[in-house]
Design a protein around this motif. Structure first.
Motif, PDB file in Angstrom:
ATOM      1  N   GLN A   1       0.818  -1.214   0.000  1.00  0.00           N
ATOM      2  CA  GLN A   1       0.000   0.000   0.000  1.00  0.00           C
ATOM      3  C   GLN A   1       0.855   1.268   0.000  1.00  0.00           C
ATOM      4  OE1 GLN A   1      -3.063  -0.092   2.989  1.00  0.00           O
ATOM      5  NE2 GLN A   1      -3.715  -2.138   2.452  1.00  0.00           N
ATOM      6  N   LYS A   2       1.870   1.270  -0.843  1.00  0.00           N
ATOM      7  CA  LYS A   2       2.701   2.465  -0.963  1.00  0.00           C
ATOM      8  C   LYS A   2       2.017   3.542  -1.811  1.00  0.00           C
ATOM      9  CE  LYS A   2       7.233   0.305  -0.312  1.00  0.00           C
ATOM     10  NZ  LYS A   2       8.578   0.072  -0.921  1.00  0.00           N
ATOM     11  N   TRP A   3       1.067   3.124  -2.643  1.00  0.00           N
ATOM     12  CA  TRP A   3       0.363   4.059  -3.526  1.00  0.00           C
ATOM     13  C   TRP A   3      -1.019   4.374  -2.964  1.00  0.00           C
ATOM     14  CZ3 TRP A   3       2.461   6.222  -7.900  1.00  0.00           C
ATOM     15  CH2 TRP A   3       3.629   5.652  -8.406  1.00  0.00           C
ATOM     16  N   SER A   4      -1.519   5.545  -3.321  1.00  0.00           N
ATOM     17  CA  SER A   4      -2.912   5.885  -3.027  1.00  0.00           C
ATOM     18  C   SER A   4      -3.403   6.886  -4.062  1.00  0.00           C
ATOM     19  CB  SER A   4      -3.068   6.467  -1.620  1.00  0.00           C
ATOM     20  OG  SER A   4      -2.393   7.705  -1.496  1.00  0.00           O
ATOM     21  N   ILE A   5      -4.686   6.796  -4.361  1.00  0.00           N
ATOM     22  CA  ILE A   5      -5.331   7.762  -5.240  1.00  0.00           C
ATOM     23  C   ILE A   5      -6.470   8.400  -4.461  1.00  0.00           C
ATOM     24  CG2 ILE A   5      -4.710   6.702  -7.431  1.00  0.00           C
ATOM     25  CD1 ILE A   5      -7.381   5.277  -7.443  1.00  0.00           C
TER      26      ILE A   5
ATOM     27  N   GLY B   1      -5.862  13.335  -7.065  1.00  0.00           N
ATOM     28  CA  GLY B   1      -4.485  13.231  -6.627  1.00  0.00           C
ATOM     29  C   GLY B   1      -3.984  11.797  -6.590  1.00  0.00           C
ATOM     30  N   ILE B   2      -2.647  11.677  -6.598  1.00  0.00           N
ATOM     31  CA  ILE B   2      -1.990  10.381  -6.465  1.00  0.00           C
ATOM     32  C   ILE B   2      -0.765  10.572  -5.579  1.00  0.00           C
ATOM     33  CG2 ILE B   2      -0.635  10.699  -8.586  1.00  0.00           C
ATOM     34  CD1 ILE B   2      -0.860   7.640  -8.988  1.00  0.00           C
ATOM     35  N   LYS B   3      -0.476   9.588  -4.719  1.00  0.00           N
ATOM     36  CA  LYS B   3       0.663   9.665  -3.804  1.00  0.00           C
ATOM     37  C   LYS B   3       1.451   8.355  -3.839  1.00  0.00           C
ATOM     38  CE  LYS B   3      -1.226  12.883  -0.326  1.00  0.00           C
ATOM     39  NZ  LYS B   3      -2.645  12.964  -0.685  1.00  0.00           N
ATOM     40  N   TYR B   4       2.753   8.483  -3.609  1.00  0.00           N
ATOM     41  CA  TYR B   4       3.628   7.322  -3.496  1.00  0.00           C
ATOM     42  C   TYR B   4       4.517   7.499  -2.269  1.00  0.00           C
ATOM     43  CZ  TYR B   4       7.317   3.920  -4.380  1.00  0.00           C
ATOM     44  OH  TYR B   4       8.212   2.888  -4.247  1.00  0.00           O
ATOM     45  N   ARG B   5       4.505   6.529  -1.376  1.00  0.00           N
ATOM     46  CA  ARG B   5       5.301   6.568  -0.144  1.00  0.00           C
ATOM     47  C   ARG B   5       6.570   5.758  -0.367  1.00  0.00           C
ATOM     48  NH1 ARG B   5       0.194   6.807   0.036  1.00  0.00           N
ATOM     49  NH2 ARG B   5      -0.922   8.170   1.497  1.00  0.00           N
TER      50      ARG B   5
ATOM     51  N   VAL C   1      11.355   6.836   7.842  1.00  0.00           N
ATOM     52  CA  VAL C   1      12.418   7.350   8.700  1.00  0.00           C
ATOM     53  C   VAL C   1      11.885   7.311  10.134  1.00  0.00           C
ATOM     54  CG1 VAL C   1      13.967   9.268   9.197  1.00  0.00           C
ATOM     55  CG2 VAL C   1      13.252   8.822   6.837  1.00  0.00           C
ATOM     56  N   GLY C   2      12.203   6.220  10.841  1.00  0.00           N
ATOM     57  CA  GLY C   2      11.598   6.032  12.149  1.00  0.00           C
ATOM     58  C   GLY C   2      10.100   5.858  11.972  1.00  0.00           C
ATOM     59  N   PRO C   3       9.296   6.574  12.745  1.00  0.00           N
ATOM     60  CA  PRO C   3       7.842   6.465  12.597  1.00  0.00           C
ATOM     61  C   PRO C   3       7.285   7.311  11.439  1.00  0.00           C
ATOM     62  CG  PRO C   3       8.347   7.973  14.371  1.00  0.00           C
ATOM     63  CD  PRO C   3       9.672   7.424  13.895  1.00  0.00           C
ATOM     64  N   VAL C   4       8.138   8.144  10.849  1.00  0.00           N
ATOM     65  CA  VAL C   4       7.685   9.070   9.802  1.00  0.00           C
ATOM     66  C   VAL C   4       7.737   8.392   8.432  1.00  0.00           C
ATOM     67  CG1 VAL C   4       8.071  11.290   8.668  1.00  0.00           C
ATOM     68  CG2 VAL C   4       8.497  11.044  11.130  1.00  0.00           C
ATOM     69  N   ILE C   5       6.654   8.530   7.667  1.00  0.00           N
ATOM     70  CA  ILE C   5       6.583   7.999   6.307  1.00  0.00           C
ATOM     71  C   ILE C   5       6.730   9.160   5.324  1.00  0.00           C
ATOM     72  CG2 ILE C   5       5.168   6.736   4.644  1.00  0.00           C
ATOM     73  CD1 ILE C   5       3.679   5.520   7.044  1.00  0.00           C
ATOM     74  N   LEU C   6       7.723   9.057   4.434  1.00  0.00           N
ATOM     75  CA  LEU C   6       7.972  10.102   3.444  1.00  0.00           C
ATOM     76  C   LEU C   6       7.429   9.683   2.085  1.00  0.00           C
ATOM     77  CD1 LEU C   6      11.671  11.041   4.332  1.00  0.00           C
ATOM     78  CD2 LEU C   6       9.560  12.085   5.181  1.00  0.00           C
ATOM     79  N   GLY C   7       6.932  10.667   1.335  1.00  0.00           N
ATOM     80  CA  GLY C   7       6.376  10.346   0.033  1.00  0.00           C
ATOM     81  C   GLY C   7       6.330  11.549  -0.892  1.00  0.00           C
ATOM     82  N   ALA C   8       5.895  11.289  -2.113  1.00  0.00           N
ATOM     83  CA  ALA C   8       5.717  12.329  -3.121  1.00  0.00           C
ATOM     84  C   ALA C   8       4.298  12.224  -3.675  1.00  0.00           C
ATOM     85  CB  ALA C   8       6.733  12.185  -4.246  1.00  0.00           C
TER      86      ALA C   8
ATOM     87  N   ARG D   1      -6.049   3.074  -1.118  1.00  0.00           N
ATOM     88  CA  ARG D   1      -4.642   2.664  -1.026  1.00  0.00           C
ATOM     89  C   ARG D   1      -4.435   1.331  -1.753  1.00  0.00           C
ATOM     90  NH1 ARG D   1      -2.860   6.070   3.041  1.00  0.00           N
ATOM     91  NH2 ARG D   1      -4.455   6.621   4.608  1.00  0.00           N
ATOM     92  N   PHE D   2      -3.277   1.216  -2.414  1.00  0.00           N
ATOM     93  CA  PHE D   2      -2.949  -0.048  -3.071  1.00  0.00           C
ATOM     94  C   PHE D   2      -1.436  -0.236  -3.167  1.00  0.00           C
ATOM     95  CE2 PHE D   2      -3.409   3.188  -6.293  1.00  0.00           C
ATOM     96  CZ  PHE D   2      -2.388   2.954  -7.191  1.00  0.00           C
TER      97      PHE D   2
END
Length: 205
Positions: free
Chosen positions: A22-26, A49-53, A57-64, A204-205
């Motif tokens: 589930q790194k992607w979401s629309i 919108g679309i997102k990719y994680r 970094v520790g508990p923090v999830i970074l994405g674009a 999420r997918f």
């Protein structure tokens, strides 16, 4: 063509069903102009919108992410007086927003369904305005500008894949260019500070 579209849909659906991380979401949102220093008020139509994680970094999830929004303001009315013939006025304004960004999610311990988010990106704004007052006064103006975008939001998982969310975008865009009014060109130079409140659903997918 129908076979190609069907095959593409089946491949996409298969990828969604097989994806487990589930790194992607629309998402689909309704954008509402919360505040603006412009006289041209726009009404929200749709924001996608679309997102990719891509990292933890520790508990923090970074994405674009990337969002595209469409807003409009159409108006048509007739005005006049005892000494002035009724005139039909036609006003059409459209705004398109393209918003790439980087974001960070921080899950709340004990409340994993809630996901606060903060993002920083850039907004490309394209505005098209056409106005005809029915009495030889015509405005035709199109401009494309850009500026920084700060985003804060909160999502809530209603299932493993589906979620609802609310977010706020703050934009600062400087507009500088030329506008044509009745065939005459005039210059403009101003800064727009606008806030957008978005509410919507996602997958999420």
């Amino acid at each position: 063509m129908k076979k190609v579209i069907l095959a593409s849909f089946l491949v996409f659906a298969s990828l969604i069903m097989q994806a487990q991380d589930q790194k992607w979401s629309i998402e689909a949102n309704y954008p509402l102009v919360a505040n603006s220093n412009l006289q041209n008020d726009f009404n929200g139509v749709l924001d996608l919108g679309i997102k990719y994680r891509f990292a933890n970094v520790g508990p923090v999830i970074l994405g674009a992410g990337f969002n595209a929004a469409y807003l409009k303001n159409f108006d048509n009315f007739t005005y006049g007086s005892a000494n002035v013939q009724d005139l039909e006025s036609d006003y059409k304004a459209k705004q398109f927003l393209l918003q790439p960004k980087l974001f960070a999610e921080l899950p709340i311990p004990g409340l994993s369904a809630l996901r606060p988010q903060i993002g920083l990106g850039y907004t490309f704004s394209s505005v098209d305005i056409n106005y005809d007052n029915g009495d030889q006064f015509i405005v035709d103006d199109t401009n494309t500008e850009g500026g920084l975008n700060l985003n804060v939001g909160l999502s809530y998982d209603i299932s493993k894949r589906f979620f609802v969310q609310v977010q706020y975008d703050y934009l600062t865009i400087k507009f500088k260019g030329e506008s044509e009014i009745n065939g005459q060109t005039s210059n403009y130079d101003f800064k727009e500070k606008t806030g957008f409140l978005k509410a919507g659903v996602g997958f999420r997918f």
